[in-house]
Design an enzyme around this catalytic site. Structure first.
Site, short mmCIF file in Angstrom:
data_model
loop_
_atom_site.label_atom_id
_atom_site.label_comp_id
_atom_site.label_asym_id
_atom_site.label_seq_id
_atom_site.Cartn_x
_atom_site.Cartn_y
_atom_site.Cartn_z
N LYS A 1 43.34 47.66 41.95
CA LYS A 1 44.63 47.76 41.25
C LYS A 1 44.83 46.53 40.36
CE LYS A 1 47.31 50.35 44.69
NZ LYS A 1 47.65 51.50 43.83
N ARG B 1 45.39 60.23 50.49
CA ARG B 1 45.13 61.65 50.72
C ARG B 1 43.82 61.84 51.50
NH1 ARG B 1 45.10 62.70 44.35
NH2 ARG B 1 46.59 61.01 44.57
N ASP C 1 41.16 54.41 44.74
CA ASP C 1 42.58 54.08 44.92
C ASP C 1 43.40 55.30 45.38
OD1 ASP C 1 44.84 52.54 44.98
OD2 ASP C 1 45.13 52.48 42.80
N1 BES Z 1 49.62 53.71 47.38
C1 BES Z 1 49.34 54.19 46.09
C2 BES Z 1 50.53 54.87 45.42
C3 BES Z 1 51.71 53.99 45.13
C4 BES Z 1 51.68 53.09 44.09
C5 BES Z 1 52.86 54.08 45.89
C6 BES Z 1 52.77 52.29 43.83
C7 BES Z 1 53.95 53.29 45.65
C8 BES Z 1 53.90 52.37 44.61
C9 BES Z 1 48.19 55.21 46.13
O1 BES Z 1 47.22 54.96 47.08
C10 BES Z 1 47.53 55.21 44.80
O2 BES Z 1 47.07 54.19 44.41
N2 BES Z 1 47.52 56.35 44.13
C11 BES Z 1 46.93 56.45 42.84
C12 BES Z 1 46.17 57.78 42.74
C13 BES Z 1 45.38 57.94 41.48
C14 BES Z 1 44.23 56.98 41.46
C15 BES Z 1 44.91 59.36 41.41
C16 BES Z 1 48.03 56.43 41.79
O3 BES Z 1 49.05 57.09 41.97
O4 BES Z 1 47.86 55.72 40.79
ZN ZN Z 2 47.86 53.88 48.78
ZN ZN Z 3 45.73 53.63 46.41
#
Ligand code: BES
Ligand code: ZN
Ligand code: ZN
Length: 502
Positions: free
Chosen positions: A276, A350, A346
């Site tokens: 990230k 899921r 990331d």
């Molecule tokens: N934990 C994150 C989602 C998140 C980000 C929740 C910021 C709350 C605040 C999750 O694991 C994630 O990173 N999801 C990605 C998925 C994508 C790579 C398909 C996202 O939403 O960017």
């Molecule tokens: Zn996450």
């Molecule tokens: Zn994530």
């Protein structure tokens, strides 16, 4: 903070440093039910706040110090138009009371509950809303402060109601619910280094220790035995081993199929190899908010001995980049047998939930609800004020929405469907953990999970920014969202079952 209850009218006088005189637009302070308790000179003083000096507009506040000194003071608080009064405004009002008292160093206040109840609402429900929200508002996360700030604490709140005995149970219920919502905030606020999967497991064990809950935490070997290749895959990049938390509470009939709650327990989400960016990374210790909410909701349900069979499952991992980490392009074999193609490391939540949902099926549950901080897309869509709801079953979805509204922990529906399912079809694996397009990310996450629940009625709550307290009149950090939703949902489920059997 403790509560006293005064029965009205006049049997017992409210006791406090300050009266809260909450007024709707156009109401004048000397007509407030509390004014009967005021001395003639205090009443005279209040008369100055005629309709023009204090209009009762939303968020209008005034502070009056009485010359007579009994009670010493009053807060005039504007509630806006009576016809605009909602559960949501009511909750925020109670939270503001704590801030107001703190601002004037008042350690005790009295609130007249019938006048801030919703239309036709019994005092017991208003007491529940009041006590829960006052306790939530009092919470501060300070275990790392050498000198915790104990100043200006609101010690007692007097709740004035029509009939004292009718609200005792509601107050006890509120206490349990608020305790576990705040307990969830403790878990989620704890820095990632001090809340690894194994530490989360031992904390959870502590929380349920005295409750009628069977608790197990599978370690890495046991997770291997369960063939949970998805959890193991995500966990591989971290030097911290995964855990799989299992909580079983059987308050219902032996033969009743249980309700299963599943919560995402990523104790820190760096993104893995798809690291990230710096922005927001610091908050990723809260990526176990869904798991924390499940642990605490099951605990609250068990402590209240609700007549329902409830299972809580929390897959706990840390998502880290390293030479041993899972890679974009890797294929993981999930417990269900379906293979998962990793498009992005990331999108780890899921992946671990896939194994947890499959595990949930072996209970032959009547329904499954999962809570997860799954996508940035849900955050973008709903911001601070709702969590996203996806439901495979309309009735379940409607129930969750109603329970969330009642609890002040609301959810808003977003779509599932075959168009979205096509987005997560794998190329060389069965399912892909990312959608084929950038848009609709929250639904991609949800529909991915749906591949693992088969025909069981299931709902997924994507916890958006509601996990943090911004804009909610609570101390900075985690909000404990999800706990009150699940507890209210359990209550409503029991109520609708008994109505059907009656
Ligand atoms: N934990 C994150 C989602 C998140 C980000 C929740 C910021 C709350 C605040 C999750 O694991 C994630 O990173 N999801 C990605 C998925 C994508 C790579 C398909 C996202 O939403 O960017
Ligand atoms: Zn996450
Ligand atoms: Zn994530």
């Amino acid at each position: 903070m403790s509560f006293t209850i005064s029965s009205l009218p006049e049997k017992t006088k409210p006791r406090a440093d300050a009266f809260i005189l909450a007024l709707f637009s156009g109401e004048t302070p000397e007509r407030h039910p509390f004014s009967a308790q005021l001395s003639p000179s205090s009443k005279r003083q209040l008369r100055r706040y005629s309709k023009t000096a204090f209009t009762g507009a939303k968020d209008e506040v005034d502070f009056v110090v009485f010359a007579s000194g009994t009670p010493p003071a009053a807060f005039l608080v504007g509630l806006g138009k009576r016809s605009d009064w909602t559960r949501r405004r009511q909750h925020l009002f109670f939270r503001r009371v704590v801030a107001l008292a703190r601002s004037q160093k008042m350690t005790s206040v009295a609130v007249h509950l019938p006048s801030v109840g919703l239309d036709g609402e019994p005092d017991a429900d208003t007491v529940r809303a009041a006590a829960e929200n006052l306790w939530l508002a009092e919470y501060r996360y300070q275990p790392y402060k050498r000198k915790p700030d104990e100043r200006r604490k609101l010690a007692t709140v007097d709740l004035a109601v029509q009939n004292e005995s009718a609200v005792r149970t509601a107050l006890a219920t509120a206490k349990t619910v608020a305790k576990y919502a705040n307990c969830c905030r403790d878990l989620a606020n704890t820095p990632g280094g001090d809340m690894t999967p194994s530490l989360l497991a031992s904390k959870a064990k502590e929380i349920v220790a005295k409750l009628p809950i069977t608790f197990r935490a599978l370690d890495k070997r046991a997770i291997e035995k369960e063939c949970m290749g998805a959890i193991l895959g995500v966990a591989r990049g971290s030097s911290e081993d995964p855990r799989f938390l299992i909580m079983e509470y059987r308050g219902g009939k032996r033969t009743d199929a249980p309700v299963v709650f599943v919560g995402k327990g990523v104790t820190f989400d760096s993104g893995g190899i798809n690291l990230k960016p710096a922005e927001g990374l610091k908050e990723m210790h809260m990526d176990m908010s869904g798991g924390a909410a499940v642990v605490c909701a099951v605990a609250a349900i068990a402590e209240r001995k609700l007549p329902l069979n409830v299972i809580g499952l929390v897959p706990a991992v840390e998502n880290m980049p390293s030479g041993s980490g899972y890679r974009p392009g890797d294929i993981l074999k999930s417990r269900s047998g379906q293979t998962i193609e990793i498009g992005n490391t990331d999108a780890e939540g899921r992946v671990i939930l896939a194994d947890a949902l499959d595990y949930a099926l072996h209970y032959k549950p009547r329904l499954i609800v999962d809570l997860a901080t799954l996508t940035g897309a849900a955050v973008v869509a709903l911001g601070f004020h709702y969590n996203a709801l996806f439901a495979s079953d309309d009735r379940l979805g409607r129930m969750l929405q109603a329970s969330g509204d009642r609890a002040g922990d609301p959810v808003w529906p977003l779509p599932l469907g075959e168009e979205y399912a096509a987005e997560v079809k794998g190329t060389i694996g069965d399912v892909s953990n990312v959608g084929k397009h950038r848009y609709g990310g929250a639904s991609h996450g949800a529909v991915f999970l749906q591949q693992f629940v088969k025909k069981t009625p299931w709902a997924h709550v994507d916890l958006a920014m509601m996990t943090s307290t911004d804009g909610q009149h609570l101390a900075p950090g985690a909000s404990g969202t999800g706990v009150r939703l699940l507890v209210a949902f359990a209550e409503d489920l029991i109520r609708s079952d008994s109505a059907r059997h009656a």
